[in-house]
Design a protein around this motif. Structure first.
Motif, PDB file in Angstrom:
ATOM      1  N   GLY A 264      -6.663   0.987 -10.262  1.00 38.67           N
ATOM      2  CA  GLY A 264      -6.790   0.229 -10.716  1.00 38.67           C
ATOM      3  C   GLY A 264      -8.254  -0.108 -10.595  1.00 38.67           C
ATOM      4  N   LEU A 265      -8.372   0.061  -9.194  1.00 37.61           N
ATOM      5  CA  LEU A 265      -9.325   0.122  -8.951  1.00 37.61           C
ATOM      6  C   LEU A 265     -11.139   0.449  -9.633  1.00 37.61           C
ATOM      7  CD1 LEU A 265      -7.826  -1.639  -5.011  1.00 37.61           C
ATOM      8  CD2 LEU A 265      -8.722  -3.229  -7.162  1.00 37.61           C
ATOM      9  N   PRO A 266     -12.541  -0.455  -9.044  1.00 39.89           N
ATOM     10  CA  PRO A 266     -13.203   0.430  -9.340  1.00 39.89           C
ATOM     11  C   PRO A 266     -13.438   2.246  -8.534  1.00 39.89           C
ATOM     12  CG  PRO A 266     -13.706  -2.071  -8.796  1.00 39.89           C
ATOM     13  CD  PRO A 266     -12.059  -1.686  -8.707  1.00 39.89           C
ATOM     14  N   ALA A 267     -13.936   3.132  -9.019  1.00 38.30           N
ATOM     15  CA  ALA A 267     -14.351   4.229  -8.455  1.00 38.30           C
ATOM     16  C   ALA A 267     -15.401   4.166  -7.370  1.00 38.30           C
ATOM     17  CB  ALA A 267     -15.181   4.970  -9.399  1.00 38.30           C
ATOM     18  N   ASP A 268     -16.160   3.355  -7.296  1.00 34.18           N
ATOM     19  CA  ASP A 268     -17.294   3.042  -5.827  1.00 34.18           C
ATOM     20  C   ASP A 268     -16.531   1.554  -4.928  1.00 34.18           C
ATOM     21  OD1 ASP A 268     -17.640   0.699  -7.103  1.00 34.18           O
ATOM     22  OD2 ASP A 268     -19.856   0.192  -7.600  1.00 34.18           O
ATOM     23  N   ALA A 269     -14.951   1.283  -5.257  1.00 33.63           N
ATOM     24  CA  ALA A 269     -14.490   0.618  -4.478  1.00 33.63           C
ATOM     25  C   ALA A 269     -13.267   0.379  -4.319  1.00 33.63           C
ATOM     26  CB  ALA A 269     -15.001  -1.132  -4.517  1.00 33.63           C
ATOM     27  N   PRO A 270     -12.955   2.012  -3.868  1.00 29.52           N
ATOM     28  CA  PRO A 270     -11.173   1.648  -4.639  1.00 29.52           C
ATOM     29  C   PRO A 270     -10.271   1.199  -3.739  1.00 29.52           C
ATOM     30  CG  PRO A 270     -12.394   3.691  -3.146  1.00 29.52           C
ATOM     31  CD  PRO A 270     -13.359   3.013  -3.628  1.00 29.52           C
ATOM     32  N   TRP A 271     -10.961   1.065  -2.187  1.00 30.26           N
ATOM     33  CA  TRP A 271     -10.299   0.735  -0.550  1.00 30.26           C
ATOM     34  C   TRP A 271      -9.251  -0.469  -0.396  1.00 30.26           C
ATOM     35  CZ3 TRP A 271     -14.572   3.441   0.072  1.00 30.26           C
ATOM     36  CH2 TRP A 271     -14.381   5.248  -0.208  1.00 30.26           C
ATOM     37  N   ARG A 272      -8.351  -0.443  -0.239  1.00 31.13           N
ATOM     38  CA  ARG A 272      -7.679  -1.692   0.876  1.00 31.13           C
ATOM     39  C   ARG A 272      -7.222  -1.635   2.094  1.00 31.13           C
ATOM     40  NH1 ARG A 272     -10.332  -3.822  -2.867  1.00 31.13           N
ATOM     41  NH2 ARG A 272      -9.639  -5.268  -4.442  1.00 31.13           N
ATOM     42  N   LEU A 273      -7.181  -2.478   2.669  1.00 33.02           N
ATOM     43  CA  LEU A 273      -6.844  -1.741   3.946  1.00 33.02           C
ATOM     44  C   LEU A 273      -4.816  -2.557   4.021  1.00 33.02           C
ATOM     45  CD1 LEU A 273      -8.557  -1.835   6.678  1.00 33.02           C
ATOM     46  CD2 LEU A 273      -7.761  -4.076   7.408  1.00 33.02           C
ATOM     47  N   TYR A 274      -4.341  -1.166   4.881  1.00 27.46           N
ATOM     48  CA  TYR A 274      -2.948  -1.555   5.165  1.00 27.46           C
ATOM     49  C   TYR A 274      -2.762  -0.911   6.870  1.00 27.46           C
ATOM     50  CZ  TYR A 274      -2.402  -1.392   0.198  1.00 27.46           C
ATOM     51  OH  TYR A 274      -2.262  -1.628  -1.416  1.00 27.46           O
ATOM     52  N   THR A 275      -1.522  -1.504   6.108  1.00 28.10           N
ATOM     53  CA  THR A 275      -1.089  -0.710   8.653  1.00 28.10           C
ATOM     54  C   THR A 275       0.509  -0.058   8.246  1.00 28.10           C
ATOM     55  OG1 THR A 275       0.313  -2.343   8.885  1.00 28.10           O
ATOM     56  CG2 THR A 275      -1.670  -2.045   9.478  1.00 28.10           C
ATOM     57  N   LEU A 276       0.340   1.076   8.591  1.00 26.24           N
ATOM     58  CA  LEU A 276       1.680   2.102   8.186  1.00 26.24           C
ATOM     59  C   LEU A 276       2.540   2.219   9.559  1.00 26.24           C
ATOM     60  CD1 LEU A 276       3.032   5.005   6.916  1.00 26.24           C
ATOM     61  CD2 LEU A 276       1.811   5.859   8.051  1.00 26.24           C
ATOM     62  N   ASP A 277       3.586   2.093   9.685  1.00 24.94           N
ATOM     63  CA  ASP A 277       4.536   2.217  10.723  1.00 24.94           C
ATOM     64  C   ASP A 277       5.013   3.597  10.624  1.00 24.94           C
ATOM     65  OD1 ASP A 277       7.520   2.540  12.340  1.00 24.94           O
ATOM     66  OD2 ASP A 277       7.185   0.378  11.715  1.00 24.94           O
ATOM     67  N   LEU A 278       4.662   4.351  11.689  1.00 23.38           N
ATOM     68  CA  LEU A 278       5.171   5.962  12.205  1.00 23.38           C
ATOM     69  C   LEU A 278       6.566   5.615  12.405  1.00 23.38           C
ATOM     70  CD1 LEU A 278       1.936   6.581  14.629  1.00 23.38           C
ATOM     71  CD2 LEU A 278       2.253   6.999  12.280  1.00 23.38           C
ATOM     72  N   GLY A 279       7.348   5.058  12.977  1.00 18.45           N
ATOM     73  CA  GLY A 279       8.743   5.461  12.481  1.00 18.45           C
ATOM     74  C   GLY A 279       8.926   5.384  11.526  1.00 18.45           C
ATOM     75  N   THR A 280       8.893   4.493  10.601  1.00 18.89           N
ATOM     76  CA  THR A 280       9.740   4.247   9.523  1.00 18.89           C
ATOM     77  C   THR A 280       9.120   4.974   7.898  1.00 18.89           C
ATOM     78  OG1 THR A 280       8.685   2.370   8.878  1.00 18.89           O
ATOM     79  CG2 THR A 280      10.843   2.836  10.277  1.00 18.89           C
ATOM     80  N   LEU A 281       7.721   5.157   8.903  1.00 20.51           N
ATOM     81  CA  LEU A 281       6.353   5.360   7.587  1.00 20.51           C
ATOM     82  C   LEU A 281       6.506   4.336   6.779  1.00 20.51           C
ATOM     83  CD1 LEU A 281       6.717   9.551   6.670  1.00 20.51           C
ATOM     84  CD2 LEU A 281       5.578   7.886   8.670  1.00 20.51           C
ATOM     85  N   ARG A 282       7.220   2.863   6.464  1.00 25.80           N
ATOM     86  CA  ARG A 282       6.845   1.994   6.161  1.00 25.80           C
ATOM     87  C   ARG A 282       5.193   1.566   5.926  1.00 25.80           C
ATOM     88  NH1 ARG A 282       9.985  -3.430   6.208  1.00 25.80           N
ATOM     89  NH2 ARG A 282       9.044  -4.883   4.235  1.00 25.80           N
ATOM     90  N   GLU A 283       4.858   1.257   5.054  1.00 21.19           N
ATOM     91  CA  GLU A 283       3.138   0.454   4.678  1.00 21.19           C
ATOM     92  C   GLU A 283       3.111  -0.863   4.066  1.00 21.19           C
ATOM     93  OE1 GLU A 283       1.405   1.536   0.301  1.00 21.19           O
ATOM     94  OE2 GLU A 283       1.596   2.812   2.386  1.00 21.19           O
ATOM     95  N   THR A 284       2.175  -1.585   4.828  1.00 22.32           N
ATOM     96  CA  THR A 284       2.653  -3.077   4.469  1.00 22.32           C
ATOM     97  C   THR A 284       0.834  -3.162   3.885  1.00 22.32           C
ATOM     98  OG1 THR A 284       3.614  -3.494   6.421  1.00 22.32           O
ATOM     99  CG2 THR A 284       2.017  -5.318   5.922  1.00 22.32           C
ATOM    100  N   ALA A 285       0.294  -3.667   2.875  1.00 17.62           N
ATOM    101  CA  ALA A 285      -1.257  -4.079   3.045  1.00 17.62           C
ATOM    102  C   ALA A 285      -0.786  -5.239   3.130  1.00 17.62           C
ATOM    103  CB  ALA A 285      -0.812  -4.719   1.190  1.00 17.62           C
ATOM    104  N   LEU A 286      -2.576  -6.007   4.198  1.00 17.70           N
ATOM    105  CA  LEU A 286      -3.263  -7.005   4.291  1.00 17.70           C
ATOM    106  C   LEU A 286      -3.318  -7.799   4.178  1.00 17.70           C
ATOM    107  CD1 LEU A 286      -4.505  -4.693   7.771  1.00 17.70           C
ATOM    108  CD2 LEU A 286      -2.122  -5.454   6.852  1.00 17.70           C
ATOM    109  N   ALA A 287      -3.671  -8.672   4.614  1.00 14.18           N
ATOM    110  CA  ALA A 287      -4.141 -10.034   4.016  1.00 14.18           C
ATOM    111  C   ALA A 287      -5.818 -10.002   3.381  1.00 14.18           C
ATOM    112  CB  ALA A 287      -4.205 -11.349   4.904  1.00 14.18           C
ATOM    113  N   GLU A 288      -6.230  -9.298   3.461  1.00 17.73           N
ATOM    114  CA  GLU A 288      -8.249  -8.378   3.418  1.00 17.73           C
ATOM    115  C   GLU A 288      -7.829  -8.179   1.817  1.00 17.73           C
ATOM    116  OE1 GLU A 288     -11.103  -8.975   2.767  1.00 17.73           O
ATOM    117  OE2 GLU A 288     -11.602  -9.262   4.553  1.00 17.73           O
ATOM    118  N   ARG A 289      -8.172  -8.841   1.070  1.00 14.27           N
ATOM    119  CA  ARG A 289      -8.064  -8.190   0.050  1.00 14.27           C
ATOM    120  C   ARG A 289      -9.910  -8.019  -0.871  1.00 14.27           C
ATOM    121  NH1 ARG A 289      -3.977  -7.873   0.342  1.00 14.27           N
ATOM    122  NH2 ARG A 289      -1.939  -9.538   0.129  1.00 14.27           N
ATOM    123  N   ARG A 290     -10.601  -7.988   0.371  1.00 12.65           N
ATOM    124  CA  ARG A 290     -11.801  -6.917  -0.434  1.00 12.65           C
ATOM    125  C   ARG A 290     -12.215  -5.766   0.252  1.00 12.65           C
ATOM    126  NH1 ARG A 290     -15.804 -11.485   2.693  1.00 12.65           N
ATOM    127  NH2 ARG A 290     -13.452 -10.586   4.131  1.00 12.65           N
TER     128      ARG A 290
END
Length: 348
Positions: A264-290
């Motif tokens: 749903g994000l623009p094709a030229d700006a498609p990314w958001r910043l996340y972290t991934l726990d390598l033990g559980t492979l659970r991801e977390t969206a960070l507070a940066e929304r740009r």
């Protein structure tokens, strides 16, 4: 028209063209002078010694200074706890940079008469060149292993952006102890979803080292991206998860910060910043929304830093790695940071 009139017309034309040429030259010189002149309100930058080894109790940030002026694109240093203060510029220019344990990797342009070329330069703790290697494209990512032995870099062989699909990359890994160069990860054996995999469109980028033998990186193939774990000695990579780009391993080795394509994000700006726990492979969206098109760097075990466009080309920002808090601007006119010296490593 008489011969005399033709001669006078020719002379007049030559004079006009010469005037245009002189005017253009003066304009170019003035534009270059304005480019190299420090901009009012910009950060204070002065020449001095910059090292990749910190004294006990002194933690510093070394980065590419992008402030307009005579020190633009030079590696500069500031105290890590006072990043907005006056910065010391080294005289060493880099487009991309990273460092750890007294070893630096600097991807730089070499300006030629007809066109520029690029090289990867291995630096010692005083930013002196140890060796350099020709690059086959435009520099985009660089990393050094925690103990300073291994270095990796990625270049665009074709294209100059990860946003589309019309690009090709080449990622190399170098052992700075033996000077063994693995020139392309595309020569590695790929294990995808537990099975051997081969594809002519495989591209790798964004290496982050766990140790001298193991790393994480992005594999792109058939329109999808994958987080892979690589083994330098075995020359293999194994896929772990889809939709992970430009991974960055935390100091404790338990989490990865990465950029994720969000539908749903623009094709030229498609990314958001996340972290991934390598033990559980659970991801977390960070507070940066740009949109973040960068390979993040861990400030410590709890915070990641990254670049965003700014008035001077790029500014450095940070955000907590647990999904809370809010983004904070670290400094103006800088990118490609490395944190030198001991710091907190707690990553939970």
């Amino acid at each position: 028209m008489s011969r005399t009139a033709r001669v006078l017309t020719l002379v007049a034309a030559v004079v006009v063209l010469a005037g245009i040429a002189v005017g253009y030259t003066l304009h170019a010189v003035d534009r270059a002078a304005r480019r190299d002149r420090p901009r009012a309100g910009g950060p204070r930058v002065s020449s001095g010694a910059v090292q990749l080894a910190a004294a006990p109790g002194d933690r510093r940030m070394v980065f590419r200074n992008t402030a307009w002026g005579p020190h633009r694109d030079e590696l500069a240093s500031v105290p890590a706890d006072h990043p907005g203060g006056p910065r010391t510029a080294s005289g060493v220019t880099c487009l991309r940079f990273h460092a750890a344990a007294g070893t630096g990797i600097c991807l730089r342009a070499v300006h030629g008469a007809l066109q520029d070329s690029y090289r990867a330069v291995v630096l010692d703790s005083r930013l002196r060149e140890r060796r350099h290697y020709a690059l086959s494209g435009i520099p985009t990512r660089a990393r050094v292993s925690p103990d300073g032995r291994m270095a990796a870099w990625t270049v665009f062989v074709s294209g100059d952006s990860y946003a589309g699909t019309d690009f090709s990359t080449r990622t190399s890994v170098l052992d700075t102890r033996t000077w063994t160069l693995q020139d392309s990860l595309e020569k590695y054996r790929i294990i995808k979803d537990g099975h051997a995999y081969r594809a002519v469109d495989a591209n790798f980028w964004g290496v982050t080292f766990a140790d001298d033998d193991h790393f994480y990186a992005t594999l792109a193939t058939r329109g999808r991206t994958h987080l892979v774990r690589g083994d330098v000695r075995a020359r293999t990579v194994r896929t772990l998860r889809e939709n992970v780009e430009c991974p960055s391993l935390s100091p404790g080795g338990t989490r990865i910060a990465f950029k994720k394509r969000v539908p749903g994000l623009p094709a030229d700006a498609p990314w958001r910043l996340y972290t991934l726990d390598l033990g559980t492979l659970r991801e977390t969206a960070l507070a940066e929304r740009r949109n973040v098109d960068d390979q993040a760097v861990w400030v410590d075990g709890n915070t990641v830093a990254y670049s965003l466009p700014g008035d001077y080309g790029a500014n450095l920002w940070s955000v907590p790695a647990d999904g809370g808090g809010r983004p904070r601007r670290l400094l103006d006119a800088g990118l490609a940071p490395a944190f030198i010296g001991a710091g907190p490593t707690r990553s939970r």
